[in-house]
Design a protein around this motif. Structure first.
Motif, PDB file in Angstrom:
ATOM      1  N   ILE A 200      96.452  91.031  49.846  1.00 33.51           N
ATOM      2  CA  ILE A 200      96.996  90.403  48.635  1.00 33.51           C
ATOM      3  C   ILE A 200      97.787  89.143  48.995  1.00 33.51           C
ATOM      4  O   ILE A 200      97.594  88.089  48.392  1.00 33.51           O
ATOM      5  CB  ILE A 200      97.864  91.412  47.860  1.00 33.51           C
ATOM      6  CG1 ILE A 200      96.965  92.515  47.298  1.00 33.51           C
ATOM      7  CG2 ILE A 200      98.618  90.729  46.734  1.00 33.51           C
ATOM      8  CD1 ILE A 200      97.699  93.708  46.766  1.00 33.51           C
ATOM      9  N   THR A 201      98.666  89.249  50.003  1.00 36.99           N
ATOM     10  CA  THR A 201      99.458  88.076  50.380  1.00 36.99           C
ATOM     11  C   THR A 201      98.549  86.943  50.842  1.00 36.99           C
ATOM     12  O   THR A 201      98.714  85.794  50.427  1.00 36.99           O
ATOM     13  CB  THR A 201     100.420  88.426  51.538  1.00 36.99           C
ATOM     14  OG1 THR A 201     100.898  89.729  51.335  1.00 36.99           O
ATOM     15  CG2 THR A 201     101.539  87.446  51.626  1.00 36.99           C
ATOM     16  N   ALA A 202      97.584  87.280  51.701  1.00 38.23           N
ATOM     17  CA  ALA A 202      96.730  86.236  52.242  1.00 38.23           C
ATOM     18  C   ALA A 202      95.934  85.552  51.136  1.00 38.23           C
ATOM     19  O   ALA A 202      95.876  84.318  51.072  1.00 38.23           O
ATOM     20  CB  ALA A 202      95.797  86.818  53.301  1.00 38.23           C
ATOM     21  N   VAL A 203      95.343  86.338  50.225  1.00 39.45           N
ATOM     22  CA  VAL A 203      94.529  85.731  49.163  1.00 39.45           C
ATOM     23  C   VAL A 203      95.389  84.857  48.262  1.00 39.45           C
ATOM     24  O   VAL A 203      95.008  83.744  47.895  1.00 39.45           O
ATOM     25  CB  VAL A 203      93.793  86.823  48.350  1.00 39.45           C
ATOM     26  CG1 VAL A 203      93.139  86.225  47.120  1.00 39.45           C
ATOM     27  CG2 VAL A 203      92.762  87.509  49.216  1.00 39.45           C
TER      28      VAL A 203
ATOM     29  N   MET B 222      87.574  66.881  57.289  1.00 39.99           N
ATOM     30  CA  MET B 222      88.587  67.292  58.267  1.00 39.99           C
ATOM     31  C   MET B 222      89.210  68.618  57.887  1.00 39.99           C
ATOM     32  O   MET B 222      89.454  69.471  58.725  1.00 39.99           O
ATOM     33  CB  MET B 222      89.689  66.228  58.337  1.00 39.99           C
ATOM     34  CG  MET B 222      89.422  65.150  59.348  1.00 39.99           C
ATOM     35  SD  MET B 222      90.919  64.292  59.767  1.00 39.99           S
ATOM     36  CE  MET B 222      91.360  63.502  58.252  1.00 39.99           C
ATOM     37  N   LEU B 223      89.483  68.775  56.571  1.00 36.09           N
ATOM     38  CA  LEU B 223      90.234  69.953  56.150  1.00 36.09           C
ATOM     39  C   LEU B 223      89.392  71.224  56.164  1.00 36.09           C
ATOM     40  O   LEU B 223      89.928  72.322  56.089  1.00 36.09           O
ATOM     41  CB  LEU B 223      90.804  69.723  54.744  1.00 36.09           C
ATOM     42  CG  LEU B 223      91.848  68.606  54.672  1.00 36.09           C
ATOM     43  CD1 LEU B 223      92.164  68.263  53.236  1.00 36.09           C
ATOM     44  CD2 LEU B 223      93.123  69.039  55.389  1.00 36.09           C
ATOM     45  N   LEU B 224      88.075  71.091  56.261  1.00 36.61           N
ATOM     46  CA  LEU B 224      87.230  72.291  56.257  1.00 36.61           C
ATOM     47  C   LEU B 224      86.991  72.837  57.666  1.00 36.61           C
ATOM     48  O   LEU B 224      86.412  73.906  57.821  1.00 36.61           O
ATOM     49  CB  LEU B 224      85.889  71.999  55.554  1.00 36.61           C
ATOM     50  CG  LEU B 224      85.071  73.219  55.149  1.00 36.61           C
ATOM     51  CD1 LEU B 224      85.806  74.055  54.132  1.00 36.61           C
ATOM     52  CD2 LEU B 224      83.719  72.816  54.595  1.00 36.61           C
ATOM     53  N   VAL B 225      87.460  72.111  58.685  1.00 33.96           N
ATOM     54  CA  VAL B 225      87.182  72.518  60.073  1.00 33.96           C
ATOM     55  C   VAL B 225      87.575  73.976  60.372  1.00 33.96           C
ATOM     56  O   VAL B 225      86.802  74.692  60.993  1.00 33.96           O
ATOM     57  CB  VAL B 225      87.840  71.532  61.059  1.00 33.96           C
ATOM     58  CG1 VAL B 225      87.902  72.091  62.459  1.00 33.96           C
ATOM     59  CG2 VAL B 225      87.058  70.241  61.064  1.00 33.96           C
ATOM     60  N   PRO B 226      88.759  74.473  59.932  1.00 31.36           N
ATOM     61  CA  PRO B 226      89.093  75.868  60.257  1.00 31.36           C
ATOM     62  C   PRO B 226      88.045  76.867  59.789  1.00 31.36           C
ATOM     63  O   PRO B 226      87.836  77.892  60.411  1.00 31.36           O
ATOM     64  CB  PRO B 226      90.406  76.092  59.515  1.00 31.36           C
ATOM     65  CG  PRO B 226      90.988  74.757  59.361  1.00 31.36           C
ATOM     66  CD  PRO B 226      89.847  73.814  59.202  1.00 31.36           C
ATOM     67  N   TRP B 227      87.380  76.553  58.661  1.00 28.78           N
ATOM     68  CA  TRP B 227      86.378  77.465  58.134  1.00 28.78           C
ATOM     69  C   TRP B 227      85.117  77.448  58.992  1.00 28.78           C
ATOM     70  O   TRP B 227      84.382  78.429  59.053  1.00 28.78           O
ATOM     71  CB  TRP B 227      86.056  77.071  56.688  1.00 28.78           C
ATOM     72  CG  TRP B 227      85.043  77.937  56.041  1.00 28.78           C
ATOM     73  CD1 TRP B 227      83.702  77.683  55.892  1.00 28.78           C
ATOM     74  CD2 TRP B 227      85.263  79.210  55.420  1.00 28.78           C
ATOM     75  NE1 TRP B 227      83.104  78.714  55.236  1.00 28.78           N
ATOM     76  CE2 TRP B 227      84.028  79.668  54.930  1.00 28.78           C
ATOM     77  CE3 TRP B 227      86.409  80.013  55.240  1.00 28.78           C
ATOM     78  CZ2 TRP B 227      83.885  80.886  54.279  1.00 28.78           C
ATOM     79  CZ3 TRP B 227      86.253  81.218  54.591  1.00 28.78           C
ATOM     80  CH2 TRP B 227      85.010  81.646  54.118  1.00 28.78           C
ATOM     81  N   VAL B 228      84.839  76.327  59.648  1.00 34.30           N
ATOM     82  CA  VAL B 228      83.589  76.167  60.378  1.00 34.30           C
ATOM     83  C   VAL B 228      83.648  76.829  61.753  1.00 34.30           C
ATOM     84  O   VAL B 228      82.670  77.385  62.232  1.00 34.30           O
ATOM     85  CB  VAL B 228      83.233  74.668  60.518  1.00 34.30           C
ATOM     86  CG1 VAL B 228      81.917  74.491  61.243  1.00 34.30           C
ATOM     87  CG2 VAL B 228      83.177  74.012  59.164  1.00 34.30           C
TER      88      VAL B 228
ATOM     89  N   VAL C 205      97.313  83.292  60.139  1.00 34.60           N
ATOM     90  CA  VAL C 205      96.011  82.875  60.673  1.00 34.60           C
ATOM     91  C   VAL C 205      94.925  83.063  59.625  1.00 34.60           C
ATOM     92  O   VAL C 205      94.033  82.229  59.467  1.00 34.60           O
ATOM     93  CB  VAL C 205      95.685  83.655  61.966  1.00 34.60           C
ATOM     94  CG1 VAL C 205      94.293  83.336  62.444  1.00 34.60           C
ATOM     95  CG2 VAL C 205      96.696  83.325  63.036  1.00 34.60           C
ATOM     96  N   ASN C 206      95.016  84.159  58.866  1.00 32.90           N
ATOM     97  CA  ASN C 206      94.044  84.375  57.800  1.00 32.90           C
ATOM     98  C   ASN C 206      94.113  83.257  56.768  1.00 32.90           C
ATOM     99  O   ASN C 206      93.078  82.756  56.312  1.00 32.90           O
ATOM    100  CB  ASN C 206      94.322  85.727  57.144  1.00 32.90           C
ATOM    101  CG  ASN C 206      93.154  86.199  56.319  1.00 32.90           C
ATOM    102  OD1 ASN C 206      92.533  85.408  55.617  1.00 32.90           O
ATOM    103  ND2 ASN C 206      92.843  87.459  56.409  1.00 32.90           N
ATOM    104  N   ILE C 207      95.318  82.847  56.409  1.00 31.00           N
ATOM    105  CA  ILE C 207      95.462  81.744  55.456  1.00 31.00           C
ATOM    106  C   ILE C 207      94.858  80.475  56.039  1.00 31.00           C
ATOM    107  O   ILE C 207      94.140  79.738  55.362  1.00 31.00           O
ATOM    108  CB  ILE C 207      96.957  81.534  55.105  1.00 31.00           C
ATOM    109  CG1 ILE C 207      97.483  82.744  54.345  1.00 31.00           C
ATOM    110  CG2 ILE C 207      97.155  80.271  54.285  1.00 31.00           C
ATOM    111  CD1 ILE C 207      98.991  82.753  54.193  1.00 31.00           C
ATOM    112  N   TRP C 208      95.127  80.250  57.329  1.00 32.09           N
ATOM    113  CA  TRP C 208      94.611  79.042  57.984  1.00 32.09           C
ATOM    114  C   TRP C 208      93.090  78.999  57.920  1.00 32.09           C
ATOM    115  O   TRP C 208      92.499  77.963  57.655  1.00 32.09           O
ATOM    116  CB  TRP C 208      95.094  79.016  59.443  1.00 32.09           C
ATOM    117  CG  TRP C 208      94.603  77.854  60.215  1.00 32.09           C
ATOM    118  CD1 TRP C 208      95.120  76.597  60.208  1.00 32.09           C
ATOM    119  CD2 TRP C 208      93.499  77.817  61.124  1.00 32.09           C
ATOM    120  NE1 TRP C 208      94.398  75.796  61.060  1.00 32.09           N
ATOM    121  CE2 TRP C 208      93.406  76.510  61.623  1.00 32.09           C
ATOM    122  CE3 TRP C 208      92.569  78.773  61.553  1.00 32.09           C
ATOM    123  CZ2 TRP C 208      92.429  76.122  62.537  1.00 32.09           C
ATOM    124  CZ3 TRP C 208      91.598  78.406  62.464  1.00 32.09           C
ATOM    125  CH2 TRP C 208      91.535  77.093  62.947  1.00 32.09           C
TER     126      TRP C 208
END
Lengths: 310, 304
Positions: free
Chosen positions: A94-97, A125-131, A180-183
């Motif tokens: 819940i917190t992370a979402v 640039m901002l999508l890099v963590p997802w990739v 880290v999950n949020i990141w």
């Protein structure tokens, strides 16, 4: 048009029964079924059957020889670690979402604000963590959180703030896995919300501006209602993925310190694969089903509702 | 916007040629850039730190000097990893698994999506919903029953599936096929019906309609689905961790974590190099095909 071509040969089937198999093979629905057959087989054998099998598995004893009914479930209810895992999973998800949604919304607004020429670059640039594969980026975080060489603590020491036990202390470890999950997840929200922001018609904003609406009123009465669908579905998707998350907790803390950061997935791995008690592991993972199915029902309702609107 | 305009009016008029609307806009822009830079630092920090650490020697890392700067840059970590047999084995395993899984995924999901989008048959609507629901079932729910199923399969047939890298070829499609089918249904459904009707009138078979019309027209969707399948199979961590253990059967994520972290001796320079090289293929694909990547990302919720 298509149906006509099919019904015509069907009437001639009587005359030449020997070719009826061939005719059946040429029927549209048969061809379609054959094309979808590998998909159906895969879902039934590798998803549906294991899902049902895990219920059966959860009712066996540790050596999987004897049927023990609900014993595994009642055993879990009596264990303190189990309730800690339930609590930690819910707090984690819940917190992370929530924070992913908020940060994603804010960043999407900023990206939407700047001239469209530069948006592509920033979005990229901002999508890099997802990739980056989560297991790899979690290693980087693990190194950033290192007890003796933490690069964060080095910076904090410059300001005279004492070393923070990022993964050593239970509450800090809980904070770290959520961070880290949020990141990892916030960029996904950003992309979804950015797409939604772009679909809001400009006329609405112009009308609001003429009526003298403040920026808060614009967000509350125009942006949010127009994005409601995307916000809901992204949050529900993310809730499922976050609740069932394995990689982050596994790499960062492996459930420690003393099982304080375990979520359902990591604990069932610990109990089932590493502890060698497959039935108990299956039981633990089955406890994810209620929350997952509630989220799934809401998503499905939204999808079918939009399907009938179009 | 309100606080932004308040700040703007307090300041002396710097550029008198702009009107007040424009001045608000400029300040909103500046704030946007300011916060975007902050967020970009937060989002890019770990990968940059990976790069910094990968250029350091072990001596420099353990000397605990400024962690954010490289004093004696070296490529030794890269040389060592790219000549180490085990790392190359992981990389090769990962590459083979991902490429084969992408092919299997496309062979299963494209015909199925075509059948579900265009050729209605008994139960096709239910199946489409089922495909979507399958996508929502996480792998963390299935790995234990699958583990037991494979063990039973081994008892029956004598074919060992556990601890073989190719078992991943059976497992990964369960993660990639549902989503790829789902977004391909969306792409196929958006193609005008006149196109395939014309083809059928001209005497094309269903297979020809699919390969000659649907696949070329829906090519962007196909690329997005391919990228998705590749990144998912490259990044998957739970299945290889649970199903493979021997060093020569591992794929990259598990290989780096289990073999480079030996006991308490963390060779962080090499770990970061390994992780960075392991993250490179998805990042390179993303750099060149960003628009397809993002199209695939948003398609899951916006199409269908």
């Amino acid at each position: 048009m298509v149906d006509a071509t099919i019904s015509a040969p069907a009437s001639r089937q009587m005359a030449r029964p020997q070719s009826s198999l061939r005719k059946t093979m040429q029927r549209k629905s048969t061809i379609a079924f054959l094309m979808a057959l590998p998909l159906i087989l895969m879902i039934v054998i590798l998803v549906l059957y294991p899902a049902i099998f895990s219920i059966h598995l959860a009712m066996l004893n540790k050596s999987m020889e004897r049927f023990v009914g609900w014993n595994n479930f009642t055993f879990l209810f009596g264990r303190q670690t189990f309730w800690m895992v339930v609590q930690q999973s819910c707090v984690f998800a819940i917190t992370a979402v929530l924070f992913k949604a908020i940060i994603g919304f804010i960043v999407a607004h900023f990206v939407h604000n700047i001239p469209s020429k530069g948006q592509r670059k920033w979005r990229g640039m901002l999508l890099v963590p997802w990739v980056i594969p989560p297991a790899m980026s979690c290693l980087a975080w693990l190194w950033l959180f290192d007890p003796s060489y933490s690069a964060f603590n080095w910076v904090l020491a410059l300001f005279g703030v004492g070393p923070i036990p990022w993964t050593g202390d239970a509450n800090w470890a809980r904070f770290s896995v959520i961070l880290v999950n949020i990141w990892i997840g916030a960029p996904f929200f950003m992309i979804m919300y950015l797409a939604a922001l772009k679909s809001v018609p400009d006329q609405l904003y112009e009308a609001a501006k003429i009526d003298g609406a403040s920026w808060w009123q614009v967000i509350w009465f125009i942006t949010l209602p127009m994005m409601r669908n995307i916000i809901a579905i992204t949050a529900l998707f993310s809730l499922i993925v976050t609740f069932a998350n394995f990689d982050i907790v596994r790499v960062l803390t492996a459930g420690g310190p003393i099982d304080m950061t375990h979520v359902f997935a990591t604990w069932s791995f610990r109990v089932g694969i590493e502890g060698g008690d497959l039935p108990l592991g299956a039981t633990v993972s089955l406890f994810m089903v209620p929350i997952l199915s509630v989220a799934a029902i809401f998503i499905l309702r939204d999808i079918t509702k939009r399907g009938s609107e179009v | 916007m309100a606080n932004v305009s308040a700040i703007a009016t307090d300041l002396p008029v710097a550029r008198p040629k702009y009107g007040s609307m424009n001045r608000d806009r400029i300040w909103a822009l500046r704030w946007s850039y300011f916060f975007l830079v902050l967020f970009a630092i937060f989002f890019l920090l770990p990968p940059i730190y990976m790069l910094i650490t990968s250029l350091k020697t072990s001596a420099e890392i353990s000397a605990a000097t400024n962690p954010w700067w490289v004093f004696n840059p070296t490529l030794d970590n890269y040389k060592e990893l790219l000549t180490s047999n085990s790392y190359l084995t992981y990389f090769r395993n990962s590459a083979i698994v991902s490429v084969v899984v992408v092919s299997i995924t496309m062979l299963i999901s494209v015909p199925a999506a075509f059948a579900l989008a265009r050729m209605k048959f008994w139960g096709s609507a239910t199946l489409a919903t089922g495909v979507f629901l399958t996508y929502l079932i996480p792998e963390t729910l299935l790995f234990i029953p699958l583990f037991k199923m494979f063990a039973i399969f081994n008892e029956w047939t004598g074919i060992a599936l556990i601890n073989r890298w190719w078992v991943l070829l059976i497992l990964y499609p369960t993660l990639t096929v549902p989503f790829c089918t789902w977004i391909m249904i969306g792409y196929f459904a958006s193609i005008p019906k006149e196109l395939d009707e014309a083809a059928l009138i001209d005497g094309a078979t269903w297979m020809q309609t699919l390969t000659k019309i649907f696949i070329p027209v829906a090519l962007p969707g196909l690329i997005a689905a391919t990228i998705f399948a590749f990144t998912v199979s490259w990044a998957q961590f739970l299945y290889p961790l649970a199903f493979t253990t021997s060093a020569d059967q591992l794929v990259l994520p598990v290989g780096i974590i289990t073999s480079l972290i030996k006991g308490d001796v963390f060779n962080w320079g090499q770990i970061m190099t390994g992780a960075l090289l392991g993250a490179a293929p998805p990042l390179i694909i993303y750099a060149f095909l960003m628009d397809y990547y993002i199209a695939g990302l948003t398609a899951g919720a916006t199409k269908g």
